[in-house]
Design a protein around this motif. Structure first.
Motif, PDB file in Angstrom:
ATOM      1  N   PHE A  33       0.829  -1.205   0.000  1.00  0.00           N
ATOM      2  CA  PHE A  33       0.000   0.000   0.000  1.00  0.00           C
ATOM      3  C   PHE A  33       0.863   1.253   0.000  1.00  0.00           C
ATOM      4  CE2 PHE A  33      -1.996  -3.507   2.166  1.00  0.00           C
ATOM      5  CZ  PHE A  33      -3.211  -3.606   1.490  1.00  0.00           C
ATOM      6  N   CYS A  34       0.276   2.336  -0.524  1.00  0.00           N
ATOM      7  CA  CYS A  34       0.977   3.615  -0.544  1.00  0.00           C
ATOM      8  C   CYS A  34       1.005   4.188   0.872  1.00  0.00           C
ATOM      9  CB  CYS A  34       0.256   4.587  -1.480  1.00  0.00           C
ATOM     10  SG  CYS A  34       0.903   6.266  -1.403  1.00  0.00           S
ATOM     11  N   PRO A  35       2.189   4.565   1.374  1.00  0.00           N
ATOM     12  CA  PRO A  35       2.272   5.119   2.728  1.00  0.00           C
ATOM     13  C   PRO A  35       1.505   6.442   2.863  1.00  0.00           C
ATOM     14  CG  PRO A  35       4.464   4.547   1.894  1.00  0.00           C
ATOM     15  CD  PRO A  35       3.514   4.455   0.744  1.00  0.00           C
ATOM     16  N   ALA A  36       1.247   7.099   1.754  1.00  0.00           N
ATOM     17  CA  ALA A  36       0.556   8.386   1.820  1.00  0.00           C
ATOM     18  C   ALA A  36      -0.956   8.238   1.670  1.00  0.00           C
ATOM     19  CB  ALA A  36       1.099   9.321   0.745  1.00  0.00           C
ATOM     20  N   CYS A  37      -1.403   7.634   0.580  1.00  0.00           N
ATOM     21  CA  CYS A  37      -2.850   7.612   0.316  1.00  0.00           C
ATOM     22  C   CYS A  37      -3.482   6.251   0.614  1.00  0.00           C
ATOM     23  CB  CYS A  37      -3.119   8.028  -1.128  1.00  0.00           C
ATOM     24  SG  CYS A  37      -2.540   6.841  -2.350  1.00  0.00           S
ATOM     25  N   HIS A  38      -2.654   5.286   0.995  1.00  0.00           N
ATOM     26  CA  HIS A  38      -3.102   3.949   1.389  1.00  0.00           C
ATOM     27  C   HIS A  38      -3.760   3.149   0.268  1.00  0.00           C
ATOM     28  CE1 HIS A  38      -2.067   5.448   5.303  1.00  0.00           C
ATOM     29  NE2 HIS A  38      -2.962   6.430   5.170  1.00  0.00           N
ATOM     30  N   SER A  54       4.063   1.211  -8.182  1.00  0.00           N
ATOM     31  CA  SER A  54       3.337   2.343  -8.752  1.00  0.00           C
ATOM     32  C   SER A  54       1.850   2.213  -8.423  1.00  0.00           C
ATOM     33  CB  SER A  54       3.574   2.449 -10.251  1.00  0.00           C
ATOM     34  OG  SER A  54       2.725   1.581 -10.934  1.00  0.00           O
ATOM     35  N   HIS A  55       1.166   3.356  -8.411  1.00  0.00           N
ATOM     36  CA  HIS A  55      -0.272   3.360  -8.163  1.00  0.00           C
ATOM     37  C   HIS A  55      -0.973   2.756  -9.369  1.00  0.00           C
ATOM     38  CE1 HIS A  55       1.026   6.286  -5.189  1.00  0.00           C
ATOM     39  NE2 HIS A  55      -0.137   6.130  -4.576  1.00  0.00           N
ATOM     40  N   ILE A  56      -2.046   2.064  -9.128  1.00  0.00           N
ATOM     41  CA  ILE A  56      -2.721   1.377 -10.225  1.00  0.00           C
ATOM     42  C   ILE A  56      -3.284   2.381 -11.234  1.00  0.00           C
ATOM     43  CG2 ILE A  56      -4.722  -0.095 -10.785  1.00  0.00           C
ATOM     44  CD1 ILE A  56      -3.903  -1.598  -8.072  1.00  0.00           C
ATOM     45  N   SER A  59      -2.424   7.877  -9.770  1.00  0.00           N
ATOM     46  CA  SER A  59      -2.629   9.155  -9.095  1.00  0.00           C
ATOM     47  C   SER A  59      -2.477   9.000  -7.589  1.00  0.00           C
ATOM     48  CB  SER A  59      -4.008   9.716  -9.416  1.00  0.00           C
ATOM     49  OG  SER A  59      -4.976   9.049  -8.648  1.00  0.00           O
ATOM     50  N   CYS A  60      -1.830   9.991  -7.015  1.00  0.00           N
ATOM     51  CA  CYS A  60      -1.621   9.984  -5.577  1.00  0.00           C
ATOM     52  C   CYS A  60      -1.592  11.425  -5.131  1.00  0.00           C
ATOM     53  CB  CYS A  60      -0.290   9.306  -5.245  1.00  0.00           C
ATOM     54  SG  CYS A  60       0.105   9.386  -3.487  1.00  0.00           S
ATOM     55  N   ASN A  61      -2.269  11.738  -4.045  1.00  0.00           N
ATOM     56  CA  ASN A  61      -2.314  13.142  -3.635  1.00  0.00           C
ATOM     57  C   ASN A  61      -1.021  13.644  -2.996  1.00  0.00           C
ATOM     58  OD1 ASN A  61      -2.580  11.738  -1.288  1.00  0.00           O
ATOM     59  ND2 ASN A  61      -4.692  12.368  -0.882  1.00  0.00           N
TER      60      ASN A  61
HETATM   61 ZN   LIG Z   1      -0.439   7.316  -2.881  1.00  0.00          ZN
END
Ligand SMILES: [Zn+2]
Length: 392
Positions: A33-38, A54-56, A59-61
């Motif tokens: 999981f992304c540590p920022a946006c989960h 990479s995000h699927i 996009s990641c905030n």
């Molecule tokens: Zn993210």
């Protein structure tokens, strides 16, 4: 990215493992999981790119940059380099208070640093926003420009407004530099602008280092030698550039109000000043506006009031005849420093006398030149005299 969160909340860094087989064995069947946006991340084994997450939906905030090979490579090399020279750098640290993911984060001597390795152009507002967010959390952002973005490092550079944004300095008294890093050689480049003629010619002094040096005061950039080139440029300005269309307004103003052709502007215009980098407008132009607005018509032995000079200058900014450079990383001071330095340069060459910090007196009438050739001779005398004084 290289760092992801596991289901149990621990972090997993791909850079901790040497071979692809190891990574494959360790990550088999796991979810990351992304540590920022989960959001769920996927593991990518590119042929060209290093193994990365990479995000699927991309996009990641917490990140606005889609990661290129160069960025991934650069970030990894930067991290390795800092790992050799400093204690405890962290790769891709997510900082909740700013909702940003620093490429590398580090704490040293009670200070916090966020390294941003930049190799794509981001907007001015994005650059300032990210800088302010870090600063509001008492983290000093260290913006590093990927060397690919600079091209060949030469004695003369043409810096874009985007590149100028990277200008930074250690303390308000230290000379500012643009910091660059080469992922291929793991070398840091400290580029010190020493003088700009115009937007396409900036002389720089370069210091290279295998380690990142926070206290840039320890570095001694070599002296750049631009005198002859500048005199040649000034000559060309008189013969050719003064006739160019963008100088129509200045030329008309000079002729109507000063009664001289722009090609014969006084040699007192176009002097080097330490804070030259504050002003985007070429040095001859901004000093011509200043000189014609505030000094030329001042009678001998009369005073020149600094707040009035600044007010006149501000009017030129307002009407876009002079453009100021936005430098979000250069704290303290402003373009007004360059104005005062120019008045002090005029003191050095004997044109003005400084009576108080806000009052100067005109003590020498500018020499009239009857020909461009003569004006060029004056340019040389004035510049050599000034440089001699600065050096002694
Ligand atoms: Zn993210």
């Amino acid at each position: 990215m290289f760092v992801a969160k596991r289901k149990d909340g621990s972090f997993f860094s791909l850079l901790d493992w040497k071979t692809r087989e190891e990574v494959e064995r360790l990550t088999k069947g796991e979810q990351f999981f992304c540590p920022a946006c989960h959001r769920t991340l996927q593991l990518k084994h590119g042929q060209v790119k290093k193994v990365h997450f990479s995000h699927i939906n991309d996009s990641c905030n917490a990140s606005s940059e889609s990661e290129t090979t160069y960025h991934l490579e650069g970030k990894a090399k930067l991290y390795e380099s800092l790992l050799h020279s400093h204690e405890n750098p962290t790769l891709e640290r997510y900082i909740p208070s700013t909702n940003q993911r620093a490429d590398v984060y580090m704490e040293a001597e009670n200070r916090k640093f966020a390294f941003e390795f930049q190799c794509s152009s981001i907007s001015k507002s994005e650059f300032s926003k990210r800088t302010q967010l870090y600063e509001s959390s008492h983290i000093k952002p260290i913006w590093i420009l990927g060397i690919e973005k600079l091209g060949n490092i030469q004695a003369q550079m043409k810096f874009s407004p985007f590149q100028w944004q990277f200008l930074q300095r250690h303390t308000p008294r230290s000379p500012p530099y643009i910091l660059s890093f080469c992922p291929k050689t793991s070398i840091f480049y400290y580029l010190y602008p020493s003088f700009s003629f115009n937007t396409s010619t900036t002389y720089i002094s370069t210091v290279t280092s295998e380690v990142w040096i926070e206290n840039s005061n320890l570095l001694t950039p070599p002296k750049a030698s631009w005198k002859e080139h500048f005199l040649h440029y000034k000559k060309k300005w008189r013969y050719v550039y003064s006739l160019y269309k963008p100088h129509n307004y200045l030329r008309k103003y000079c002729y109507a109000k000063m009664n001289i052709p722009l090609s014969l502007f006084p040699a007192e215009i176009g002097l080097p000043v330490p804070s030259f980098y504050r002003i985007h407008t070429p040095v001859i132009e901004w000093q011509a506006w200043l000189y014609f607005d505030s000094i030329f018509h001042t009678p001998m032995h009369s005073i020149i009031h600094v707040p009035t000079v600044i007010q006149n200058f501000k009017r030129r900014i307002k009407y876009s005849q002079i453009t100021i450079r936005e430098l979000p990383l250069v704290k303290a001071g402003s373009y007004e420093d360059a104005i005062v330095e120019y008045l002090n340069a005029l003191v050095s060459i004997g044109a003005l006398k400084r009576e108080t910090p806000v009052v100067y007196r005109k003590i020498k009438k500018e020499l009239p030149s009857s020909s461009i050739e003569e004006a060029c001779k004056q340019d040389r005398i004035v510049l050599e005299y000034l440089l001699h004084i600065i050096q002694s």
